[in-house]
Design a protein around this motif. Structure first.
Motif, PDB file in Angstrom:
ATOM      1  N   MET A 136     -23.026 -26.030 -13.773  1.00 53.59           N
ATOM      2  CA  MET A 136     -22.838 -27.041 -13.220  1.00 53.59           C
ATOM      3  C   MET A 136     -22.802 -27.039 -11.561  1.00 53.59           C
ATOM      4  O   MET A 136     -22.071 -26.254 -11.071  1.00 53.59           O
ATOM      5  N   SER A 137     -23.349 -27.974 -10.913  1.00 52.52           N
ATOM      6  CA  SER A 137     -23.534 -28.025  -9.506  1.00 52.52           C
ATOM      7  C   SER A 137     -21.995 -28.510  -8.988  1.00 52.52           C
ATOM      8  O   SER A 137     -21.361 -29.190  -9.454  1.00 52.52           O
ATOM      9  N   ILE A 138     -21.723 -28.000  -7.768  1.00 53.42           N
ATOM     10  CA  ILE A 138     -20.593 -28.374  -7.047  1.00 53.42           C
ATOM     11  C   ILE A 138     -20.569 -30.026  -6.963  1.00 53.42           C
ATOM     12  O   ILE A 138     -19.609 -30.679  -6.965  1.00 53.42           O
ATOM     13  N   PHE A 139     -21.670 -30.551  -6.638  1.00 52.14           N
ATOM     14  CA  PHE A 139     -21.925 -31.901  -6.332  1.00 52.14           C
ATOM     15  C   PHE A 139     -21.536 -32.686  -7.589  1.00 52.14           C
ATOM     16  O   PHE A 139     -20.762 -33.648  -7.614  1.00 52.14           O
ATOM     17  N   HIS A 140     -22.137 -32.279  -8.792  1.00 54.42           N
ATOM     18  CA  HIS A 140     -21.717 -32.758 -10.013  1.00 54.42           C
ATOM     19  C   HIS A 140     -20.198 -32.617 -10.276  1.00 54.42           C
ATOM     20  O   HIS A 140     -19.546 -33.532 -10.809  1.00 54.42           O
ATOM     21  N   ALA A 141     -19.822 -31.560 -10.213  1.00 53.69           N
ATOM     22  CA  ALA A 141     -18.402 -31.411 -10.354  1.00 53.69           C
ATOM     23  C   ALA A 141     -17.393 -32.266  -9.768  1.00 53.69           C
ATOM     24  O   ALA A 141     -16.431 -32.743 -10.090  1.00 53.69           O
ATOM     25  N   ILE A 142     -17.759 -32.412  -8.374  1.00 51.14           N
ATOM     26  CA  ILE A 142     -16.747 -33.450  -7.437  1.00 51.14           C
ATOM     27  C   ILE A 142     -17.053 -34.964  -7.880  1.00 51.14           C
ATOM     28  O   ILE A 142     -16.302 -35.445  -8.103  1.00 51.14           O
ATOM     29  N   ILE A 143     -18.430 -35.239  -8.490  1.00 47.77           N
ATOM     30  CA  ILE A 143     -18.469 -36.508  -8.913  1.00 47.77           C
ATOM     31  C   ILE A 143     -17.724 -36.718 -10.225  1.00 47.77           C
ATOM     32  O   ILE A 143     -17.100 -37.811 -10.405  1.00 47.77           O
ATOM     33  N   GLN A 187     -13.463 -39.039 -13.211  1.00 43.23           N
ATOM     34  CA  GLN A 187     -12.335 -38.966 -14.207  1.00 43.23           C
ATOM     35  C   GLN A 187     -11.006 -39.204 -13.594  1.00 43.23           C
ATOM     36  O   GLN A 187     -10.112 -39.836 -14.248  1.00 43.23           O
ATOM     37  N   GLY A 188     -11.014 -38.810 -12.577  1.00 41.25           N
ATOM     38  CA  GLY A 188      -9.208 -38.967 -11.914  1.00 41.25           C
ATOM     39  C   GLY A 188      -8.884 -40.232 -11.769  1.00 41.25           C
ATOM     40  O   GLY A 188      -7.905 -40.798 -12.171  1.00 41.25           O
ATOM     41  N   ILE A 189      -9.885 -41.197 -11.160  1.00 40.26           N
ATOM     42  CA  ILE A 189      -9.695 -42.595 -10.572  1.00 40.26           C
ATOM     43  C   ILE A 189      -9.566 -43.196 -11.910  1.00 40.26           C
ATOM     44  O   ILE A 189      -8.962 -44.553 -11.752  1.00 40.26           O
ATOM     45  N   THR A 190     -10.554 -43.173 -12.743  1.00 37.00           N
ATOM     46  CA  THR A 190     -10.447 -44.043 -13.850  1.00 37.00           C
ATOM     47  C   THR A 190      -9.456 -43.705 -15.067  1.00 37.00           C
ATOM     48  O   THR A 190      -9.159 -44.548 -15.759  1.00 37.00           O
ATOM     49  N   LEU A 222     -10.251 -31.394 -17.062  1.00 34.63           N
ATOM     50  CA  LEU A 222      -9.797 -32.522 -16.181  1.00 34.63           C
ATOM     51  C   LEU A 222      -8.514 -33.121 -16.304  1.00 34.63           C
ATOM     52  O   LEU A 222      -7.780 -33.812 -15.675  1.00 34.63           O
ATOM     53  N   HIS A 223      -8.187 -33.322 -17.909  1.00 34.29           N
ATOM     54  CA  HIS A 223      -7.103 -33.998 -18.263  1.00 34.29           C
ATOM     55  C   HIS A 223      -5.829 -33.217 -18.019  1.00 34.29           C
ATOM     56  O   HIS A 223      -4.885 -34.018 -17.563  1.00 34.29           O
ATOM     57  N   ILE A 224      -5.739 -32.000 -17.802  1.00 31.82           N
ATOM     58  CA  ILE A 224      -4.577 -31.218 -17.334  1.00 31.82           C
ATOM     59  C   ILE A 224      -4.321 -31.574 -15.787  1.00 31.82           C
ATOM     60  O   ILE A 224      -3.276 -31.390 -15.431  1.00 31.82           O
ATOM     61  N   ALA A 225      -5.471 -31.907 -14.986  1.00 36.05           N
ATOM     62  CA  ALA A 225      -5.249 -32.067 -13.781  1.00 36.05           C
ATOM     63  C   ALA A 225      -4.670 -33.327 -13.595  1.00 36.05           C
ATOM     64  O   ALA A 225      -3.733 -33.725 -12.476  1.00 36.05           O
ATOM     65  N   SER A 226      -4.963 -34.403 -14.224  1.00 42.44           N
ATOM     66  CA  SER A 226      -4.445 -35.507 -14.189  1.00 42.44           C
ATOM     67  C   SER A 226      -2.802 -35.636 -14.739  1.00 42.44           C
ATOM     68  O   SER A 226      -2.248 -36.299 -13.992  1.00 42.44           O
ATOM     69  N   ILE A 227      -2.580 -34.974 -15.806  1.00 40.42           N
ATOM     70  CA  ILE A 227      -1.311 -34.626 -16.209  1.00 40.42           C
ATOM     71  C   ILE A 227      -0.307 -34.226 -14.940  1.00 40.42           C
ATOM     72  O   ILE A 227       0.725 -34.532 -14.724  1.00 40.42           O
ATOM     73  N   LEU A 228      -1.021 -33.230 -14.324  1.00 42.98           N
ATOM     74  CA  LEU A 228      -0.282 -32.530 -13.180  1.00 42.98           C
ATOM     75  C   LEU A 228       0.002 -33.520 -12.180  1.00 42.98           C
ATOM     76  O   LEU A 228       1.180 -33.730 -11.687  1.00 42.98           O
ATOM     77  N   PHE A 265      -7.268 -33.851  -9.703  1.00 46.50           N
ATOM     78  CA  PHE A 265      -5.829 -34.028  -9.301  1.00 46.50           C
ATOM     79  C   PHE A 265      -5.922 -35.134  -8.144  1.00 46.50           C
ATOM     80  O   PHE A 265      -4.868 -35.990  -8.252  1.00 46.50           O
ATOM     81  N   ILE A 266      -6.498 -35.062  -6.999  1.00 43.81           N
ATOM     82  CA  ILE A 266      -6.390 -35.867  -5.873  1.00 43.81           C
ATOM     83  C   ILE A 266      -6.606 -37.172  -6.479  1.00 43.81           C
ATOM     84  O   ILE A 266      -5.826 -38.190  -5.960  1.00 43.81           O
ATOM     85  N   PHE A 267      -7.697 -37.524  -7.174  1.00 48.62           N
ATOM     86  CA  PHE A 267      -8.129 -38.792  -7.253  1.00 48.62           C
ATOM     87  C   PHE A 267      -7.294 -39.370  -8.388  1.00 48.62           C
ATOM     88  O   PHE A 267      -7.121 -40.566  -8.661  1.00 48.62           O
ATOM     89  N   SER A 268      -6.525 -38.569  -9.217  1.00 49.40           N
ATOM     90  CA  SER A 268      -5.611 -39.093 -10.243  1.00 49.40           C
ATOM     91  C   SER A 268      -4.445 -39.709  -9.541  1.00 49.40           C
ATOM     92  O   SER A 268      -3.905 -40.616  -9.854  1.00 49.40           O
TER      93      SER A 268
END
Length: 276
Positions: free
Chosen positions: A1-8, A13-16, A47-53, A231-234
């Motif tokens: 996966m590219s860094i760009f896709h990882a960020i998107i 996932q975080g904001i929604t 990614l869910h773990i990041a949201s929980i954090l 994490f940031i956008f969550s």
């Protein structure tokens, strides 16, 4: 996966995850826009773990108070400890209800409901719920000390609806809590603290399906970037929802759900839906 896709994917996932607009619907849309499939269950759990954090850190004082009060109640039967003890039980009850019904519905949902038409209708229903709670229902005044097991059951059942693609988990639990007459702060805390055991439970149940090969294919840099971004956008999602709720602006999320529902129904080809 590219860094760009990882960020998107991390941003989406975080904001929604916590805004009442359905993360599942937005991940499906994002895949189609990028032309890149979501990496699968292992990545979703990551990614869910990041949201929980983000939830744990943001609500750390509330979480600590509930945990300490729960165990302290066995020693000191004070009124304050009793409130925390029961609040913890309400979280457990709603979680067990959601988990049990979610397991029963999981296969049925995966096989029959991940279609643009269903997602559009579910988003529209989410929007209608937000309109009702914002425009036609008075905010209640009940706090943690006034909650009952009936409230937990109602919110747990509402949370179960989030297995349907397009139904927002945070939206469903928040609407249900407010309909029960809980005040806004209590409804928010209950909704967000509920997500911790729910996501942790689904992670434990799905851990056997996680493959190291999937993580290897994604790549360490992309995993790190996506985790930090989520994490940031969550965190941002939590702050935005609380702010909008305080200012009685949930109607904006309703309008957004309506617009996205129309776009999904009109422009997403059913044959292009990818597995999420």
């Amino acid at each position: 996966m590219s860094i760009f896709h990882a960020i998107i994917f991390g941003i989406v996932q975080g904001i929604t995850e916590f805004l009442p607009i359905s993360s599942t619907a937005h991940i499906v849309i994002t895949q189609l826009i990028l032309g890149t499939p979501f990496p699968g269950l292992a990545f979703e759990i990551f990614l869910h773990i990041a949201s929980i954090l983000a939830v744990v850190i943001y609500f750390r004082k509330d979480l600590i108070a509930v945990i300490v009060g729960f165990f302290s109640y066995f020693k000191t039967r004070s009124t304050e400890n009793r409130v925390h003890f029961l609040f913890a039980l309400y979280i457990v009850l709603a979680t067990l209800l959601t988990g049990g019904l979610g397991v029963l519905l999981k296969d049925f949902v995966e096989d029959t409901m991940k279609t643009p038409a269903f997602i559009a209708v579910a988003l529209f229903v989410t929007g209608l719920g937000l309109v009702f709670i914002e425009r036609f229902h008075r905010y209640g005044s009940r706090t943690e000390k006034d909650m009952t097991f009936v409230d937990a059951i109602i919110v747990g059942l509402a949370q179960t609806l989030a297995v349907l693609p397009g139904i927002s988990r945070s939206g469903a639990t928040l609407i249900a809590a407010l309909l029960c007459g809980l005040q806004r702060d209590t409804a928010v805390r209950y909704s967000f603290l509920l997500v911790i055991p729910v996501i942790l439970g689904s992670t434990v149940l799905a851990i056997g399906d996680v493959s190291q090969e999937v993580f290897a294919a994604i790549g360490a840099p992309a995993l790190i970037v996506s985790f930090i971004t989520t994490f940031i956008f969550s965190w941002l999602g939590i702050v935005l929802l609380i702010d909008f709720l305080k200012r009685s602006k949930l109607i904006y999320f309703a309008v957004y759900c309506f617009v996205v529902a129309i776009l999904v129904f009109l422009f997403i080809d059913p044959s292009t839906i990818m597995e999420v």
